[in-house]
Design an enzyme around this catalytic site. Sequence first.
Site, PDB file in Angstrom:
ATOM      1  N   HIS A 104       0.858  -1.192   0.000  1.00 19.27           N
ATOM      2  CA  HIS A 104       0.000   0.000   0.000  1.00 19.27           C
ATOM      3  C   HIS A 104       0.891   1.238   0.000  1.00 19.27           C
ATOM      4  O   HIS A 104       2.098   1.159   0.303  1.00 19.27           O
ATOM      5  CB  HIS A 104      -0.835  -0.032   1.280  1.00 19.27           C
ATOM      6  CG  HIS A 104       0.025  -0.211   2.504  1.00 19.27           C
ATOM      7  ND1 HIS A 104       0.680   0.846   3.101  1.00 19.27           N
ATOM      8  CD2 HIS A 104       0.394  -1.323   3.175  1.00 19.27           C
ATOM      9  CE1 HIS A 104       1.394   0.377   4.115  1.00 19.27           C
ATOM     10  NE2 HIS A 104       1.236  -0.937   4.179  1.00 19.27           N
TER      11      HIS A 104
ATOM     12  N   ASN B 137       2.590   4.352   9.406  1.00 17.28           N
ATOM     13  CA  ASN B 137       3.969   4.229   8.917  1.00 17.28           C
ATOM     14  C   ASN B 137       4.763   5.468   9.342  1.00 17.28           C
ATOM     15  O   ASN B 137       5.874   5.365   9.854  1.00 17.28           O
ATOM     16  CB  ASN B 137       4.028   4.153   7.388  1.00 17.28           C
ATOM     17  CG  ASN B 137       3.635   2.801   6.826  1.00 17.28           C
ATOM     18  OD1 ASN B 137       3.058   2.720   5.735  1.00 17.28           O
ATOM     19  ND2 ASN B 137       3.936   1.731   7.541  1.00 17.28           N
TER      20      ASN B 137
ATOM     21  N   ARG C 221      -5.628   0.773   4.007  1.00 14.09           N
ATOM     22  CA  ARG C 221      -4.555   1.384   3.232  1.00 14.09           C
ATOM     23  C   ARG C 221      -4.334   0.747   1.856  1.00 14.09           C
ATOM     24  O   ARG C 221      -3.965   1.438   0.899  1.00 14.09           O
ATOM     25  CB  ARG C 221      -3.251   1.414   4.033  1.00 14.09           C
ATOM     26  CG  ARG C 221      -2.857   0.095   4.700  1.00 14.09           C
ATOM     27  CD  ARG C 221      -1.846   0.379   5.810  1.00 14.09           C
ATOM     28  NE  ARG C 221      -1.221  -0.779   6.422  1.00 14.09           N
ATOM     29  CZ  ARG C 221      -1.758  -1.502   7.390  1.00 14.09           C
ATOM     30  NH1 ARG C 221      -2.968  -1.227   7.841  1.00 14.09           N
ATOM     31  NH2 ARG C 221      -1.078  -2.530   7.921  1.00 14.09           N
TER      32      ARG C 221
ATOM     33  N   GLU D  23      -2.162  -7.773   6.713  1.00 10.90           N
ATOM     34  CA  GLU D  23      -0.821  -7.811   7.273  1.00 10.90           C
ATOM     35  C   GLU D  23      -0.745  -8.766   8.463  1.00 10.90           C
ATOM     36  O   GLU D  23      -1.764  -9.078   9.088  1.00 10.90           O
ATOM     37  CB  GLU D  23      -0.391  -6.394   7.688  1.00 10.90           C
ATOM     38  CG  GLU D  23       1.006  -6.252   8.281  1.00 10.90           C
ATOM     39  CD  GLU D  23       2.134  -6.762   7.359  1.00 10.90           C
ATOM     40  OE1 GLU D  23       1.974  -7.835   6.763  1.00 10.90           O
ATOM     41  OE2 GLU D  23       3.176  -6.085   7.270  1.00 10.90           O
TER      42      GLU D  23
ATOM     43  N   HIS E 163       1.042  -5.908   1.971  1.00 12.40           N
ATOM     44  CA  HIS E 163       1.765  -5.343   3.107  1.00 12.40           C
ATOM     45  C   HIS E 163       3.172  -5.926   3.180  1.00 12.40           C
ATOM     46  O   HIS E 163       3.481  -6.904   2.516  1.00 12.40           O
ATOM     47  CB  HIS E 163       1.010  -5.664   4.405  1.00 12.40           C
ATOM     48  CG  HIS E 163      -0.418  -5.223   4.388  1.00 12.40           C
ATOM     49  ND1 HIS E 163      -0.841  -4.015   4.893  1.00 12.40           N
ATOM     50  CD2 HIS E 163      -1.536  -5.821   3.905  1.00 12.40           C
ATOM     51  CE1 HIS E 163      -2.152  -3.902   4.729  1.00 12.40           C
ATOM     52  NE2 HIS E 163      -2.607  -4.982   4.132  1.00 12.40           N
TER      53      HIS E 163
END
Lengths: 517, 473
Positions: free
Chosen positions: A308, A314, A357, A377, A442
């Site tokens: 993403h 992040n 995301r 993820e 991810h």
Amino acid sequence: MKDRSASPPPQQHPGSGSGSTPGRLMSRSGSGPAPGPSQAAVLEDLVPASSPVTPRELTQNPLKKIWMPCKNGLPEKHISQRKVCMTNCPTLIVTVGLPARGKTYISKKLTRYLNWIGVPTREFNVGQYRREYMKIYKSFEFFRPDNEEGLKIRQHCASAALNDVRQYLADEGGHVAVFDATNTTRERRMTIVQFAEQNGFKVFFVESVCEDPLVIQQNIVQVKLGSPDYTNCNTEEAVVDFMKRIQCYENSYQTLDEVLDRDLSYIKVMDVGRRYLVNRVLDHIQSRIVYYLMNIHITPRTIYLCRHGESELNIKGRIGGDSGLSTRGKEFAKHLGQYIKTQGISDLKVWTSQMKRTIQTAEALDVPYEQWKVLNEIDAGVCEEMMYEEIQESHPLEFALRDQDKYRYRYPKGESYEDLVQRLEPAIMELERQENVLVICHQAVLRCLLAYFLDKTAEELPYLNCPLHTVMKLTPVAYGCKVESICLNVEAVNTHRERPEVGITIYYCTHSTKLLL
Amino acid sequence: MDSEDVIMETGSRELTQNPLRKIWIPYKNGLPEKHTFQRRVCMTNCPTLIVTVGLPARGKTYISKKLTRYLNWIGVPTKEFNVGQYRREFLKIYKSFEFFRADNEEGLKIRRQCALSALNDVRQFLTVGGGQVAVFDATNTTRERRGTIVKFAEQNGFKVFFVESVCEDPEVIAANIVQVKLGSPDYINCNTEEAVEDFMKRIECYETSYQPLDEVLDRDLSYIKVMDVGRRYLVNRVLDHIQSRIVYYLMNIHITPRSIYLCRHGESDLNIKGRIGGDSGLSARGKDFGKCLGKFIEEQNIKDLKVWTSQMKRTIQTAEVLGVPYEQWKVLNEIDAGVCEEMMYEEIQESFPLEFALRDQDKYRYRYPKGESYEDLVQRLEPVIMELERQENVLVICHQAVMRCLLAYFLDKGAGCKVESVCLSVDADLTGSLVSITGNANIMGRIHLKVTTSFSLLSEMNPDLNSNFCSAL
């Protein structure tokens, strides 16, 4: 994923109390060679019986978070975790077919798949043995059926390979060996069946039958011309020689027969997968092999893998969670859309996870997409949305354990890379079925998928570099996969952590929380 | 075409999270777009028509029912259409095999009529009835009949996949007749000998005109030919994902008699506290259950029993007490209640009233925040079901939600039948119960359910156990 540097499996403990009887451990009765007594000893998957009178205490392995019985304060060596390969005896897969029918392609692909899902597998290519023995390949004459010297050498090479097979399956912890050779005569196949019986291996034949001259021609061009055998030939010479080589086998070729070979376990792949004949599938692993072989194809196509766009979490340096894209992440999504357009791909399928995301990223592409929950993820359990520094502070043991064995390490109430691979298997299977696909996922997920395509080991997998805002473009080529890494030039944070240089080994004694360094 | 998966909008839309399933969907003008892009199993845009082929007593109906049950369970709306049923409804009374004679003009007309009527219902189901797969269960032994069906499918935009069952083993056929046909409404008024004789003659009526799927003549069709009850398979031109799954399933099922035992772990410490989820150990009573279970298993004297547990402490502890080898499956872990883990239902209602209400609204699709839904569980459990099909005698020690999903598969209470699967009364009262499912080929699709309450502990606790449980099914 199996460690390539496999250590032998732990020895069987005689169980305390009533013990397990070998008879109970056999798979479906009535078919296949019975496992020899030595084979019953190699059982990683089954917990030996405890005494019903004094059930054993359970302790949770700190790395994998698996509950195991322990005795006298020490864990029993066995983990009773379900493994894929539920046969008690190793399996010998034997290819059958004329040259240029895709046997090595199938062998290599199957080996890669089995290793990825955790079944220690190795291929043994008799042609390789011949090349090592002979050093120099002169011409097809070597393969003539009346060439006594040639026959002797080829027999010798096959035996040497089988010897290594025995070693791998009996002593080195291998579960599956793929014996890749033409094996075109019933006589040769019987020799192999006998060898397997003597050693307590199950045998499964994979025959590839194809008479389409176009397919064979393509095969020769793509794979044979680059072979060490033809390093010093030009294309025409090589093709002419190889066609004569095929002819050497044709007269003596005895295809697997519905009647004569009715007691063997095999799959016959016809016309590159248009038709299959499946006979006497004996167990789970053979069933999985058949399913896999029936889903792969050789149509040229491209797989795009990326993460993403950069997310809010992040930026904050936090792992997991379900945040949306940052401004730069949205920028990446636009660039991705442009990139995809320039690629001009027909019928591109787009897959995302079910996390915001990846979906936001796909939205920018302006094309239909499918959400897969299995692409989510890795679940970091209690560590979700924490920063690595915070984890190190509040869960120092966990932090250290993860660095010790990142592949098998399971977050408390979360997952491990090993778990991820199991979860992702259906996605891999569908990727094999599909043609052009873009997977927006991810970091940990991408590492697992990439490891499958690039044949990476369990040790390498968790440290593969998969930066944000970079697309991995995979194209099948010859026996493997070509990978291009395309950075779309949108700034993003770096979420990659290198393998720690100084390994701190945790010795743990499960009844105390002492940390011995 | 009802393609729920396709969007044709331009530009990045805003995302909103569906409160029930926790799926992110795009929305416009403050309203969610109707489409959800959740990966569905059946990724074809066109519906699929599965067509059985084979002489009578070759297991076509067994396969049809089982396949239908499996597909519905994994979330593919499927229905079977048995032409024999249509014939029975039309004729009311079955006289004898003479009806099926190849020279019986009247019979042929009626049979053709019934087939067409069934196909009509197929069309309805697949176009407006929300169906994804229809299983057309009949002999379909002539190329001509199959040609008609292929045309029908083409006209309606359906894909066709043939499933042929070929078997010449007289013992298997005899067993089939005894187990299935004798109980058929056709033979209600016959004694065994008469029925068998008549049925054998019935088979003969088809034999001369039987044209099996041919490697050459039918090379452009998509099909699987099952030979000798699964000893050998011929698979031709698998076109898509769903056909690939169907082939995999058919190659894993068998008809060897066996028993499957399903139960939950013994009572756990969190159970006592009325809290959901977590990873606690067994209470004292839970350990007692383990002992009772062990005794029961021993008494059953089951050959080669495999024992499976989840990776949660309570199921493993239960298995430990049994004193037999067992395997741990992570996918058998209890449903993940996400943020509600280890909470009491009252606490959930207080802190998450909306979530609590949503769950009651659609318990199957409801996903806990950062957790799972029953729908997710089913996807997760599919490999277990596949392996259960492959295995013979198995005891699965699992959890409440997991057990409901597995039971729903065996009892044909898929999500297609809405919420019933979730309301089976396998809850805290029945912690100590064991469900035994004996799979017999003779009871096609219907599973004989044995609920055992031979635990002295349990009978004391709840003497009405048996009736409570069975009535809920």
